[in-house]
Design an enzyme around this catalytic site. Structure first.
Site, short mmCIF file in Angstrom:
data_model
loop_
_atom_site.label_atom_id
_atom_site.label_comp_id
_atom_site.label_asym_id
_atom_site.label_seq_id
_atom_site.Cartn_x
_atom_site.Cartn_y
_atom_site.Cartn_z
N ASP A 135 0.67 -0.98 0.04
CA ASP A 135 0.20 0.17 0.36
C ASP A 135 0.91 0.89 0.12
OD1 ASP A 135 0.83 -0.14 2.35
OD2 ASP A 135 -0.85 -0.08 3.46
N GLY A 136 2.20 1.35 0.54
CA GLY A 136 2.98 1.60 0.46
C GLY A 136 3.41 2.84 1.56
N ARG A 186 13.45 10.97 6.20
CA ARG A 186 14.54 10.59 6.26
C ARG A 186 15.51 10.87 5.22
NH1 ARG A 186 14.63 3.85 5.08
NH2 ARG A 186 14.22 3.92 2.95
N ARG A 193 21.65 1.10 -2.19
CA ARG A 193 21.86 -0.46 -1.68
C ARG A 193 22.51 -0.94 -2.27
NH1 ARG A 193 16.91 -0.38 1.19
NH2 ARG A 193 16.10 1.74 1.09
N ASP A 267 18.95 -6.21 -0.11
CA ASP A 267 18.48 -5.00 -0.50
C ASP A 267 18.17 -3.74 0.32
OD1 ASP A 267 16.17 -6.91 0.44
OD2 ASP A 267 15.18 -4.91 0.36
P1 AMP Z 1 12.18 -4.09 3.91
O1 AMP Z 1 12.13 -5.56 3.86
O2 AMP Z 1 10.76 -3.75 4.43
O3 AMP Z 1 13.10 -3.65 3.25
O4 AMP Z 1 10.80 -4.38 2.42
C1 AMP Z 1 11.89 -4.65 1.12
C2 AMP Z 1 10.69 -4.08 -0.14
O5 AMP Z 1 9.84 -4.01 0.22
C3 AMP Z 1 10.73 -2.88 -0.90
O6 AMP Z 1 10.98 -2.94 -1.91
C4 AMP Z 1 10.36 -2.30 -0.30
O7 AMP Z 1 9.76 -0.90 -0.44
C5 AMP Z 1 8.77 -2.47 -0.15
N1 AMP Z 1 7.61 -2.77 0.80
C6 AMP Z 1 7.93 -2.69 1.60
N2 AMP Z 1 6.48 -2.38 2.00
C7 AMP Z 1 5.98 -1.67 2.04
C8 AMP Z 1 5.13 -1.31 1.56
N3 AMP Z 1 4.20 -1.77 2.55
N4 AMP Z 1 3.85 -0.95 0.26
C9 AMP Z 1 4.62 -1.36 -1.03
N5 AMP Z 1 6.27 -1.99 -0.52
C10 AMP Z 1 6.48 -1.67 0.38
MG MG Z 2 14.34 -2.73 2.54
#
Ligand code: AMP
Ligand code: MG
Length: 515
Positions: A135-136, A186, A193, A267
């Site tokens: 959901d972003g 931030r 990355r 990542d």
């Molecule tokens: P993370 O493990 O939280 O660093 O996220 C891994 C990937 O999922 C990254 O590409 C984030 O941008 C994406 N992501 C995590 N949570 C969301 C969210 N709620 N909506 C969209 N993308 C997400």
């Molecule tokens: Mg991440």
């Protein structure tokens, strides 16, 4: 002071930028990102503003006025910003995950600051082409954790992305339950990355890969130009070498404060060696090398004790990604080897410093003997599951106290021996430690140790208290914690409870990946 103007529909073209924007990342071109606007959130409220960071960066006080609340919520644009989301890929939990990208982080741009150019991202500002069904958004709970922990890490002297502001919105966000939304602004010199490099490498797009590496070297890691002399003039080998050294230093610092990141996917690894992407992280309470802070990590891949090896694994993935640029396999492997020497060196120095034994120039034999002392203590601490932060802090105080004793006595060590069951074992270790250090040096050592072993870290239960209060509209506990954590080596009289053992309810806290 520059006046604040937002490029909203009612304050339009005649406005002047408050920040001095540069946006060098955009020179990479559209293969690297998608331009887009943040998605507005309903009824934003300031939950926290980081005045110290604003002042350090030399940015005008006006960026925290009420007009800018809309900008930091993603509801309006600061004049001169150029919002976009970048694309990256990566390995998650050991598996190639393919394309990822800024799924909920929107890059506002790069602005000049007293600390050099800084990029600003809004985390939780809405969907992007890389959201993959997400959901972003980010929930208030995890945004408070990120805000506080990045400042806590900075206070500890550990390289990290910083948090400039935290905006809360009542807008509902669905996770395991319905929570409310927040946006963290931030700041970092670069959010690049390992996964950015993996992305173009996996696509076989060597031109883009080279452009990215050249960008990183020119704008963020210029020291590679010098370092390449060690690598027969191969600047990409120097780039890998610079990243492995920064990563080795970072991991040693994490281990030395008992920090578990929780999601060390490639990542989530910064090319600048910054701590990035605060999710299910934890500062350990009771010391346990096998501690896994992320309840979604069923294999324990990212357990505290495994972090240094995982970092090496991640560096290997980065090396594979930029191997086409280095174009010399033996050299690539040789660069990676550096981590195997450097990490133990950095960790050894960090742990010796925790014991008040300084001097990275100490002879090898002395370093080895000291490492045995460290290992024996860590084993004892693990057996006892002694509270990590409290133990080191009490040891520091005890060393200072013992410096004033006419003769050393077991009573003088009671602050640490009271923390364990097997006192004879700890007393035997303390005897070896005293023999190594010399009681005559205890005064200086104790003082140094109190500047090395923090009194305050962001324990889960402390963050949880701030979260519970924020959920009912009271953000004051965020400020309280922020004030302690930004100078974690100071005593902060009156706040002893924040340095205490966690309460019983803390053991029930489960921190998942969902944020
Ligand atoms: P993370 O493990 O939280 O660093 O996220 C891994 C990937 O999922 C990254 O590409 C984030 O941008 C994406 N992501 C995590 N949570 C969301 C969210 N709620 N909506 C969209 N993308 C997400
Ligand atoms: Mg991440």
């Amino acid at each position: 002071m520059v006046s604040a103007h937002l490029n909203t529909s009612d304050s339009a073209d005649n406005s002047r930028p408050v920040l001095d924007w540069t946006h060098r990342l955009t020179q990479l071109g559209p293969r690297f990102f998608t331009r887009l606007q943040p998605t507005p959130v309903a009824a934003p409220r300031w939950a926290a503003r980081n005045e110290s960071l604003r002042a350090e960066l030399g940015w005008p006080a006006g960026i925290f006025d009420d007009d800018h609340l809309q900008a930091f919520a993603g509801n309006a644009l600061m004049v001169g910003s150029d919002p976009l989301a970048t694309v990256y890929s990566g390995h998650q939990f050991g598996q190639w995950a393919g394309q990822l990208g800024d799924g909920r982080a929107i890059w506002l741009g790069e602005a000049a600051s007293a600390q050099g150019p800084q990029e600003i991202q809004l985390k939780g500002a809405g969907r992007t082409p890389y959201s993959r069904g997400g959901d972003g958004r980010a929930v208030l709970r995890s945004s408070i954790r990120e805000y506080l922990c990045s400042e806590a890490m900075h206070g500890l002297g550990i390289a990290t992305t910083r948090a400039l502001s935290l905006v809360a919105s009542p807008e509902p966000v669905r996770r395991e339950t319905i929570e409310s939304a927040a946006v963290v602004a931030r700041v970092a010199p670069s959010f690049l990355r390992f996964g950015h490099f993996e992305h173009f490498s996996a696509q076989g797009d060597t031109d883009s890969l080279r452009a990215l590496a050249d960008h990183a070297i020119a704008h963020h890691l210029p020291q590679c130009q010098e370092r390449m002399q060690r690598w027969q003039g191969n600047v990409y080998a120097a780039l890998l070498d610079e990243v492995q050294e920064r990563t080795a230093r970072l991991l040693a610092q994490w281990q030395a404060v008992g920090f578990c990141h929780g999601v060390m996917n490639t990542d989530n690894m910064s090319v600048l060696g910054l701590t990035i992407d605060y999710g299910p992280f934890q500062f350990m309470d009771g010391f346990d090398p096998g501690h896994v802070c992320n309840h979604s990590d069923h294999q324990g891949r990212y357990a505290y004790g495994r972090q240094p090896n995982v970092a090496y694994w991640n560096l290997y993935a980065l090396a594979q990604a930029i191997a086409p640029l280095i174009d010399d396999q033996p050299m690539t492997l040789q660069v990676l080897e550096g981590y195997k020497t450097l990490f133990p060196q950095y960790l050894g120095d960090a742990m010796r410093a925790k014991l008040g034994l300084t001097g990275s120039l100490a002879p090898e034999s002395e370093r080895e003997a000291d490492w045995t002392l460290v290992e024996d203590l860590m084993q004892l601490m693990a057996t006892e599951k002694v509270d990590f932060t409290l133990f080191w802090r009490q040891l520091s105080h005890a060393v200072l106290r013992q410096s004033r004793a006419t003769t050393l006595n077991n009573e003088g060590w009671s602050a640490v021996t009271d923390l364990v069951l097997d006192r004879p074992r700890l007393l035997a270790w303390l005897e070896r430690y005293t023999a190594r250090a010399g009681q005559g040096n205890f005064a200086g050592m104790g003082a140094r140790m109190l500047q090395t072993n923090p009194k305050f870290v962001l324990r889960n239960h402390l963050a949880e208290t701030a979260i519970r209060q924020a959920k009912v509209g009271d953000f004051s506990e965020i400020d309280n914690l922020y004030n302690l954590l930004k100078s974690p080596f100071d005593e902060h009289p009156g706040f002893e409870a924040y340095a205490d053992l966690p309460p019983d309810w803390a053991s029930q806290l489960e921190i998942s990946c969902s944020s």
